[in-house]
Design a protein around this motif. Structure first.
Motif, PDB file in Angstrom:
ATOM      1  N   ARG A   1       0.836  -1.206   0.000  1.00 18.95           N
ATOM      2  CA  ARG A   1       0.000   0.000   0.000  1.00 18.95           C
ATOM      3  C   ARG A   1       0.869   1.255   0.000  1.00 18.95           C
ATOM      4  N   ASN A   2       1.983   1.204   0.717  1.00 19.31           N
ATOM      5  CA  ASN A   2       2.860   2.379   0.772  1.00 19.31           C
ATOM      6  C   ASN A   2       3.453   2.717  -0.589  1.00 19.31           C
ATOM      7  N   LEU A   3       3.502   1.742  -1.486  1.00 21.47           N
ATOM      8  CA  LEU A   3       4.031   2.017  -2.823  1.00 21.47           C
ATOM      9  C   LEU A   3       3.186   3.047  -3.564  1.00 21.47           C
ATOM     10  N   SER A   4       1.894   3.108  -3.239  1.00 24.77           N
ATOM     11  CA  SER A   4       1.010   4.045  -3.949  1.00 24.77           C
ATOM     12  C   SER A   4       0.561   5.217  -3.088  1.00 24.77           C
ATOM     13  N   THR A   5       0.457   5.005  -1.772  1.00 23.17           N
ATOM     14  CA  THR A   5      -0.096   6.063  -0.909  1.00 23.17           C
ATOM     15  C   THR A   5       0.930   6.667   0.047  1.00 23.17           C
ATOM     16  N   GLY A   6       2.097   6.058   0.168  1.00 22.43           N
ATOM     17  CA  GLY A   6       3.065   6.542   1.134  1.00 22.43           C
ATOM     18  C   GLY A   6       3.893   7.706   0.612  1.00 22.43           C
ATOM     19  N   SER A   7       4.624   8.317   1.538  1.00 25.53           N
ATOM     20  CA  SER A   7       5.545   9.382   1.150  1.00 25.53           C
ATOM     21  C   SER A   7       6.727   8.776   0.389  1.00 25.53           C
ATOM     22  N   LEU A   8       7.575   9.643  -0.153  1.00 27.64           N
ATOM     23  CA  LEU A   8       8.720   9.146  -0.916  1.00 27.64           C
ATOM     24  C   LEU A   8       9.625   8.259  -0.057  1.00 27.64           C
ATOM     25  N   PRO A   9       9.974   8.652   1.185  1.00 28.28           N
ATOM     26  CA  PRO A   9      10.780   7.742   2.023  1.00 28.28           C
ATOM     27  C   PRO A   9      10.055   6.419   2.299  1.00 28.28           C
ATOM     28  N   GLN A  10       8.726   6.479   2.495  1.00 28.41           N
ATOM     29  CA  GLN A  10       7.968   5.250   2.747  1.00 28.41           C
ATOM     30  C   GLN A  10       7.974   4.353   1.520  1.00 28.41           C
ATOM     31  N   ARG A  11       7.859   4.960   0.336  1.00 25.80           N
ATOM     32  CA  ARG A  11       7.867   4.162  -0.900  1.00 25.80           C
ATOM     33  C   ARG A  11       9.231   3.498  -1.098  1.00 25.80           C
ATOM     34  N   ARG A  12      10.283   4.245  -0.846  1.00 27.50           N
ATOM     35  CA  ARG A  12      11.620   3.671  -0.987  1.00 27.50           C
ATOM     36  C   ARG A  12      11.844   2.547   0.026  1.00 27.50           C
ATOM     37  N   SER A  13      11.393   2.766   1.269  1.00 29.80           N
ATOM     38  CA  SER A  13      11.527   1.727   2.293  1.00 29.80           C
ATOM     39  C   SER A  13      10.709   0.494   1.921  1.00 29.80           C
ATOM     40  N   ALA A  14       9.515   0.705   1.356  1.00 31.00           N
ATOM     41  CA  ALA A  14       8.663  -0.418   0.957  1.00 31.00           C
ATOM     42  C   ALA A  14       9.333  -1.250  -0.132  1.00 31.00           C
ATOM     43  N   VAL A  15       9.918  -0.569  -1.128  1.00 36.09           N
ATOM     44  CA  VAL A  15      10.603  -1.298  -2.201  1.00 36.09           C
ATOM     45  C   VAL A  15      11.765  -2.108  -1.637  1.00 36.09           C
ATOM     46  N   ARG A  16      12.525  -1.497  -0.718  1.00 37.16           N
ATOM     47  CA  ARG A  16      13.672  -2.186  -0.124  1.00 37.16           C
ATOM     48  C   ARG A  16      13.226  -3.404   0.697  1.00 37.16           C
ATOM     49  N   ARG A  17      12.185  -3.223   1.495  1.00 39.00           N
ATOM     50  CA  ARG A  17      11.731  -4.319   2.354  1.00 39.00           C
ATOM     51  C   ARG A  17      11.042  -5.427   1.558  1.00 39.00           C
ATOM     52  N   LEU A  18      10.280  -5.046   0.561  1.00 39.96           N
ATOM     53  CA  LEU A  18       9.649  -6.067  -0.279  1.00 39.96           C
ATOM     54  C   LEU A  18      10.701  -6.818  -1.099  1.00 39.96           C
ATOM     55  N   GLY A  19      11.750  -6.099  -1.504  1.00 42.79           N
ATOM     56  CA  GLY A  19      12.840  -6.768  -2.219  1.00 42.79           C
ATOM     57  C   GLY A  19      13.556  -7.775  -1.329  1.00 42.79           C
ATOM     58  N   ALA A  20      13.755  -7.409  -0.049  1.00 38.80           N
ATOM     59  CA  ALA A  20      14.399  -8.331   0.887  1.00 38.80           C
ATOM     60  C   ALA A  20      13.516  -9.555   1.113  1.00 38.80           C
ATOM     61  N   ASP A  21      12.196  -9.320   1.219  1.00 40.49           N
ATOM     62  CA  ASP A  21      11.272 -10.449   1.376  1.00 40.49           C
ATOM     63  C   ASP A  21      11.327 -11.359   0.156  1.00 40.49           C
ATOM     64  N   CYS A  22      11.357 -10.778  -1.011  1.00 40.28           N
ATOM     65  CA  CYS A  22      11.396 -11.573  -2.245  1.00 40.28           C
ATOM     66  C   CYS A  22      12.661 -12.419  -2.304  1.00 40.28           C
ATOM     67  N   THR A  23      13.803 -11.820  -1.966  1.00 36.15           N
ATOM     68  CA  THR A  23      15.074 -12.550  -1.986  1.00 36.15           C
ATOM     69  C   THR A  23      15.066 -13.693  -0.974  1.00 36.15           C
ATOM     70  N   ALA A  24      14.571 -13.409   0.233  1.00 32.54           N
ATOM     71  CA  ALA A  24      14.542 -14.439   1.282  1.00 32.54           C
ATOM     72  C   ALA A  24      13.610 -15.577   0.894  1.00 32.54           C
ATOM     73  N   PHE A  25      12.422 -15.234   0.382  1.00 33.96           N
ATOM     74  CA  PHE A  25      11.461 -16.275   0.031  1.00 33.96           C
ATOM     75  C   PHE A  25      11.956 -17.101  -1.150  1.00 33.96           C
ATOM     76  N   GLN A  26      12.611 -16.447  -2.102  1.00 36.82           N
ATOM     77  CA  GLN A  26      13.173 -17.188  -3.232  1.00 36.82           C
ATOM     78  C   GLN A  26      14.278 -18.135  -2.763  1.00 36.82           C
ATOM     79  N   GLY A  27      15.078 -17.708  -1.784  1.00 43.06           N
ATOM     80  CA  GLY A  27      16.111 -18.585  -1.243  1.00 43.06           C
ATOM     81  C   GLY A  27      15.513 -19.821  -0.604  1.00 43.06           C
ATOM     82  N   TRP A  28      14.459 -19.625   0.179  1.00 44.64           N
ATOM     83  CA  TRP A  28      13.762 -20.774   0.793  1.00 44.64           C
ATOM     84  C   TRP A  28      13.171 -21.670  -0.284  1.00 44.64           C
TER      85      TRP A  28
END
Length: 256
Positions: free
Chosen positions: A210-237
């Motif tokens: 949700r922050n990707l569309s409604t959050g502030s610029l720092p929130q959007r950047r943090s969301a991309v970073r955290r979702l990317g970390a989740d994607c990498t971790a889940f792909q590793g599993w």
């Protein structure tokens, strides 16, 4: 004892032969039997001890091999049970197909995050699909998944550092070197997964989307970073679980 009995036995034999030539034993049946029996004893006892020692060594070796095999079987059983612990019983025949689909979904999530700007609607749809497929095939998520990873690593460490030397020392089969190297790589990659990303709950991931569309610029950047970390971790599993069937096959043939 053999160092004494054999020389004395040779001496007694020489004495007996010499006595025969001199007629010492004529009309002395009891003495003859006594000397000959004593001479036979001097040779027989060391021989019996050598044979008995050999048999005892073989028996001890066989008992050691059985003990090692029993310990290996227990470790293999524990690994096998834990490996499939999170898989729902009704999904154990086809979980590999679902897991392979996670790889495709993960690639699509990665591509969605790399777009500028990202597509929140598409990402939300992909995460919903991943969550639905995961919950339909596996039990537990978040912390349970982290505990599973850490338990799998502990069992592998036990097998590699404790069971393997025992198996090789007992002359039993471990596994081909190329397969051993590959299994080590799989577990090293599993160990490298960022557990702090794995334990994030679904609601938290939806908040990031949700922050990707409604959050502030720092929130959007943090969301991309955290979702990317989740994607990498889940792909590793996912990559580890995709390899699980082959890993279990290799482990099953240990000490066989």
């Amino acid at each position: 004892m053999a160092y004494v009995s054999v020389p004395v036995g040779l001496l007694a034999t020489a004495l007996g032969v010499y006595g025969d030539t001199r007629g010492w034993w004529d009309n002395r049946g009891f003495l003859t039997n006594l000397v000959s029996s004593f001479t036979s004893l001097l040779f027989g006892v060391p021989t019996a001890l050598v044979v008995l020692s050999h048999l005892q060594g073989k028996q001890a070796e066989a008992m050691e091999r059985r003990a090692v095999k029993n310990r290996a079987e227990a470790a293999k059983q524990a690994y096998r049970e834990l490996a499939l612990q999170l898989v729902r019983p009704e999904a154990r025949t086809n979980y590999g197909v679902v897991v392979a689909g996670f790889l495709v979904t993960g690639d699509e999530i990665r591509q969605g995050l790399e777009r500028n700007p990202p597509l929140p609607g598409k990402l939300h749809e992909l995460y919903e699909k991943r969550v639905a497929d995961f919950r339909g095939t596996f039990t537990g998520e978040g912390r349970e998944l982290v505990e599973w990873i850490e338990s799998m690593l502990l069992l592998w460490e036990q097998m590699d550092s404790e069971i393997r030397p025992l198996i090789e020392g007992a002359g039993l089969r471990w596994m081909p070197l190329d397969r051993y190297r590959e299994l080590r790589v799989h577990h090293e990659r599993l160990a490298s997964i960022d557990r702090s990303a794995v334990i994030r709950e679904v609601n938290t991931l939806n908040e990031y989307v949700r922050n990707l569309s409604t959050g502030s610029l720092p929130q959007r950047r943090s969301a991309v970073r955290r979702l990317g970390a989740d994607c990498t971790a889940f792909q590793g599993w996912t990559l580890f679980v995709v390899s699980l069937e082959r890993i279990l096959h290799d482990i099953e043939h240990i000490a066989r």
